[in-house]
Motif scaffolding. Structure first.
Motif, short mmCIF file in Angstrom:
data_model
loop_
_atom_site.label_atom_id
_atom_site.label_comp_id
_atom_site.label_asym_id
_atom_site.label_seq_id
_atom_site.Cartn_x
_atom_site.Cartn_y
_atom_site.Cartn_z
N VAL A 1 -35.00 37.88 88.23
CA VAL A 1 -36.13 37.70 89.15
C VAL A 1 -37.01 38.94 89.20
N GLY A 2 -36.41 40.11 88.99
CA GLY A 2 -37.17 41.36 89.04
C GLY A 2 -37.44 41.78 90.47
N THR A 3 -38.67 42.25 90.72
CA THR A 3 -39.01 42.78 92.04
C THR A 3 -39.97 41.86 92.79
N GLU A 4 -40.13 40.65 92.32
CA GLU A 4 -41.02 39.70 92.99
C GLU A 4 -40.53 39.43 94.41
N LYS A 5 -41.49 39.36 95.35
CA LYS A 5 -41.16 39.11 96.76
C LYS A 5 -41.44 37.66 97.11
N PHE A 6 -40.62 37.11 98.02
CA PHE A 6 -40.71 35.70 98.36
C PHE A 6 -40.91 35.51 99.86
N ASP A 7 -41.62 34.43 100.18
CA ASP A 7 -41.80 34.04 101.59
C ASP A 7 -40.52 33.43 102.14
N VAL A 8 -39.81 32.69 101.28
CA VAL A 8 -38.58 32.01 101.68
C VAL A 8 -37.56 32.12 100.56
N SER B 1 -27.71 41.97 100.70
CA SER B 1 -28.64 43.10 100.65
C SER B 1 -29.73 42.86 99.59
N ASN B 2 -29.34 42.29 98.46
CA ASN B 2 -30.32 41.98 97.40
C ASN B 2 -31.31 40.90 97.86
N PHE B 3 -30.83 39.90 98.56
CA PHE B 3 -31.72 38.84 99.05
C PHE B 3 -32.72 39.42 100.04
N LYS B 4 -32.25 40.27 100.93
CA LYS B 4 -33.15 40.89 101.92
C LYS B 4 -34.25 41.69 101.23
N ALA B 5 -33.87 42.40 100.15
CA ALA B 5 -34.85 43.22 99.42
C ALA B 5 -35.93 42.37 98.75
N LEU B 6 -35.61 41.10 98.46
CA LEU B 6 -36.57 40.22 97.80
C LEU B 6 -37.44 39.44 98.79
N LEU B 7 -37.15 39.57 100.08
CA LEU B 7 -37.95 38.88 101.09
C LEU B 7 -39.18 39.69 101.47
N LYS B 8 -40.30 39.00 101.65
CA LYS B 8 -41.48 39.63 102.21
C LYS B 8 -41.22 39.98 103.68
N LYS B 9 -42.06 40.83 104.22
CA LYS B 9 -41.99 41.10 105.65
C LYS B 9 -42.24 39.78 106.39
N ASP B 10 -41.41 39.48 107.37
CA ASP B 10 -41.45 38.22 108.11
C ASP B 10 -41.02 37.02 107.25
N PHE C 1 -27.55 43.47 108.57
CA PHE C 1 -28.69 43.62 107.67
C PHE C 1 -30.03 43.50 108.38
N ASP C 2 -30.00 43.59 109.71
CA ASP C 2 -31.23 43.49 110.51
C ASP C 2 -32.02 42.23 110.18
N LEU C 3 -31.30 41.14 109.99
CA LEU C 3 -31.92 39.84 109.82
C LEU C 3 -31.70 39.06 111.12
N ASN C 4 -32.79 38.59 111.70
CA ASN C 4 -32.73 37.99 113.03
C ASN C 4 -32.61 36.47 112.95
N LEU C 5 -31.57 35.92 113.56
CA LEU C 5 -31.37 34.47 113.59
C LEU C 5 -32.41 33.86 114.52
N ILE C 6 -33.24 32.97 113.97
CA ILE C 6 -34.31 32.38 114.78
C ILE C 6 -34.12 30.88 115.01
N SER C 7 -33.24 30.24 114.23
CA SER C 7 -33.02 28.82 114.40
C SER C 7 -31.73 28.40 113.70
N PHE D 1 -31.42 29.99 109.95
CA PHE D 1 -32.72 30.50 109.52
C PHE D 1 -32.87 31.93 110.07
N PHE D 2 -32.93 32.90 109.15
CA PHE D 2 -33.04 34.30 109.52
C PHE D 2 -34.44 34.81 109.14
N LYS D 3 -35.00 35.64 110.04
CA LYS D 3 -36.30 36.26 109.77
C LYS D 3 -36.10 37.72 109.42
N ASN D 4 -36.79 38.16 108.37
CA ASN D 4 -36.68 39.54 107.91
C ASN D 4 -37.43 40.48 108.85
#
Length: 282
Positions: free
Chosen positions: A142-149, A167-176, A222-228, A279-282
């Motif tokens: 995947v490389g360093t591409e960032k994802f919304d979801v 930790s790798n999944f978190k790094a690939l998430l965009k802010k929010d 991992f500072d991922l907030n459970l929102i739903s 559902f976790f929000k970054n």
């Protein structure tokens, strides 16, 4: 950290059998602080335990009645899953980890998402390619591409190096960005009823087994907030059907439907559904 908890735990754990491939027995050892169980021993060659025509997530099979039920429910749930996601995010970039034969991504693509997928199984990737989906074999592609979801639909339980991959999944998430995790819940009524025959233990393919407390404890690191949190209510019926076969050697559709209904009915008060989506929000 979880591995250290397991090594220090002296409890015997639950003994379960691999009903799909080998017939071998494995233990589920508690990692007490996290309220998570781990399958032990972990086989050196896990690929061997996925080599079955009955492992339906790697096929588009509709041969048996059980297969047809699975495919029918899957088709309905593809829309439901995207509806849940789109209440939180407008269509953008989405990564499906453990994409199987690509049906979720195909539906997302039709709804305007820019899709990417990871699927280690070569046969499943070939089937996805027939749907014009070029899935990658692992996350490194995947490389360093960032994802919304980023989605893991019943995948987290299969991952050996759990904390490293989160930790790798978190790094690939965009802010929010949103991380979607669907896993079985060993605190559900159907798990308690079927005990070692509960099909969602699925040893040794499922290396980890989660409760709601366990998921919260794990992801809070991992500072991922459970929102739903959402329930996968059909899972209670399908898992009960497979569990009946594990326990008795034959499919008992009426009893499986009854046990699935009881599990969902009890979960209305306890919230302990057979499978849950977080559902976790970054």
């Amino acid at each position: 950290m979880i591995e250290q908890e397991i090594k220090n735990d002296k409890k015997g754990g639950i003994e379960c059998r691999d009903y799909l491939v080998s017939g071998e027995k494995f233990k589920l050892i508690p990692a007490s602080e996290f309220d998570i169980l781990k399958t032990q021993p972990v086989p050196a060659n896990l690929d061997f335990y996925y080599q079955s025509e009955d492992y339906i997530s790697h096929t588009d099979s509709a041969k048996s009645i059980t297969d047809r039920i699975y495919q029918l429910v899957k088709g309905y749930m593809l829309n439901q899953k995207l509806n849940w996601i789109e209440k939180l995010k407008s269509p953008g970039k989405i990564l499906d980890v453990g994409a199987g034969t690509g049906d979720f991504l195909l539906k997302a693509k039709k709804r305007g998402w820019k899709v990417s997928g990871i699927e280690p199984n070569k046969s499943a990737r070939k089937l996805a390619l027939l749907k014009d989906l070029n899935l990658q074999a692992d996350l490194s592609k995947v490389g360093t591409e960032k994802f919304d979801v980023i989605c893991l639909w019943h995948v987290l339980e299969h991952i050996p190096n759990l904390e490293e991959e989160i930790s790798n999944f978190k790094a690939l998430l965009k802010k929010d960005g949103i991380l979607v995790i669907a896993v079985p819940n060993f605190k559900s009524h159907d798990a308690e009823y079927y005990e070692e025959f509960w099909a969602a233990y699925d040893v040794p393919r499922h290396l980890w087994h989660f409760s709601q407390k366990g998921i919260n404890n794990l992801f809070s690191q991992f500072d991922l907030n459970l929102i739903s949190t959402k329930a996968l209510i059909f899972d209670a019926y399908y898992v009960s059907l497979l569990s009946e076969k594990n326990k008795t050697g034959s499919s008992n559709y009426l009893k499986a439907i009854y046990r699935g209904w009881i599990s969902n009915w009890k979960a209305k008060e306890s919230s302990e559904y057979s499978s849950l989506v977080y559902f976790f929000k970054n």
